[in-house]
Design an enzyme around this catalytic site. Structure first.
Site, short mmCIF file in Angstrom:
data_model
loop_
_atom_site.label_atom_id
_atom_site.label_comp_id
_atom_site.label_asym_id
_atom_site.label_seq_id
_atom_site.Cartn_x
_atom_site.Cartn_y
_atom_site.Cartn_z
N THR A 230 -103.64 -21.61 -13.96
CA THR A 230 -103.91 -21.19 -15.34
C THR A 230 -103.23 -21.98 -16.34
O THR A 230 -102.44 -22.70 -16.20
CB THR A 230 -103.80 -19.61 -15.51
N ASP B 140 -102.97 -14.16 -7.49
CA ASP B 140 -102.65 -12.89 -7.72
C ASP B 140 -103.19 -11.71 -7.97
O ASP B 140 -102.97 -10.57 -7.53
CB ASP B 140 -101.53 -13.14 -8.92
N CYS C 255 -110.65 -21.10 -20.99
CA CYS C 255 -111.18 -21.78 -19.87
C CYS C 255 -112.11 -22.80 -20.52
O CYS C 255 -112.70 -23.72 -19.83
CB CYS C 255 -111.93 -20.95 -19.18
#
Length: 331
Positions: free
Chosen positions: A98, A126, A190
């Site tokens: 990320t 995660d 994103c």
């Protein structure tokens, strides 16, 4: 995450696990965990900026874990790393992180750790780890099909389908934060627009809180203020609780966006349980339940919506991989 198994000749000793989770560019957590999922000890480290420094820190943590294991008269079984981003769990490679984690793309995490420690190593996203934690220790125990939705700085999660974790063909299944609920919504990290994460994440709420603050429309009477503290989602939630209608509307919009995305998940995978996890879960629970009951197909409205009761589910999920390894289960 390091699994530590008690000496079988001493039945008074406890099986413990030390878990490691890379949160973002600033934080790395690790802890000792009992077989029952109870955290025995918890530690935190600031996260180095470079790949080399991070690997060195993880290896250092392994040594510390071995030292801690001495008092339990235990042996280390394996290592697992829980991290944000797209992970190939078969190869132990982080393909794409990320934007919260810099210099952490196309990284082979398994090889250097396995070579240094001569131990089996697992790596996974995660959100996937959080779903595994719910399956082993939490609300998902005994449930065949469910989704865990993490509502934190970002939005993530994992899907358990027919008792198995869903990774997808290119390991990007359960990118729940990037389900689009609007064609022209706010911009997401994103690069797209209208993603759930752009509405309902902690970063999104912080953005809206700053907007209200800049317009002098955030603070209300009775709200504690620390002038040195940056405006965050916490202030937005406080203002909403104290009757600020604009803050309350912002939270409602965020909750509806999340709920619409969850309805889409239910219509796609037909799950029986939705587990809301993360610091924002309790703030969204009622809105999600209401929207599911009103907007989902009748056949999907029976899905139960609950909040997680686990502390640090991503770490617990990483731990579950090593614990399942003792039963010879392979992920």
């Amino acid at each position: 995450m390091f699994g530590i198994k008690a000496d079988p000749n001493n039945f008074d000793l406890e099986v413990v696990v030390l878990g490691s989770h890379l949160i973002d560019d600033y934080g790395l957590l690790y802890f000792l965990l009992s077989l029952q999922g109870e955290i025995v000890k918890k530690y935190s480290q600031s996260n180095p900026k470079t790949y080399e420094e991070r690997i060195d820190l993880i290896l250092k943590m392994c040594v510390e874990a071995a030292t801690e294991a001495v008092q339990f008269n235990c042996r280390i079984l394996g290592v697992d790393i829980s991290t944000g981003g797209r992970v190939n769990p078969h190869e132990g490679v982080l393909l794409h992180s990320t934007k919260l984690i810099q210099e952490w793309n196309f990284i082979d995490l398994r090889t250097p750790i396995s070579d240094a420690l001569h131990l089996p190593v697992w790596v996974d996203n995660d959100g996937n780890c959080a779903a595994l934690a719910e399956k082993k220790f939490g609300q998902g125990k005994g449930v065949e099909n469910f989704v865990t939705v993490i509502t934190d700085t970002g939005i993530g999660g994992g899907i358990i389908h027919h008792n198995e974790l869903v990774h997808g063909s290119t390991f990007c299944a359960a990118e729940l934060g990037h389900i689009m609920v609007s064609l022209d919504g706010p911009e997401c990290l994103c690069g797209s627009r209208g993603c759930i994460e752009a509405y309902a994440s902690g970063m999104a709420l912080q953005r809206e809180a700053k907007k209200l603050h800049d317009e002098d429309m955030l603070l209300v009477e009775g709200m504690p203020v620390n002038n040195e503290e940056p405006v965050s989602s916490v202030h937005l939630i406080q203002a909403a609780k104290l009757g600020n209608s604009k803050a309350d509307n912002t939270l409602t919009t965020a909750g509806v966006a999340l709920a619409v995305g969850i309805v889409n998940i239910l219509h796609t995978v037909n799950l029986s349980l939705v587990i809301l996890s993360g610091v924002l879960a309790t703030h969204y629970e009622n809105t999600v339940k209401h929207v599911v009951s009103q907007r989902a197909l009748t056949s999907a409205q029976g899905a139960n919506v609950v909040t997680s009761e686990l502390e640090e589910p991503a770490l617990l999920g990483a731990a579950s991989m090593v614990l399942d390894y003792t039963a010879r289960r392979i992920y």
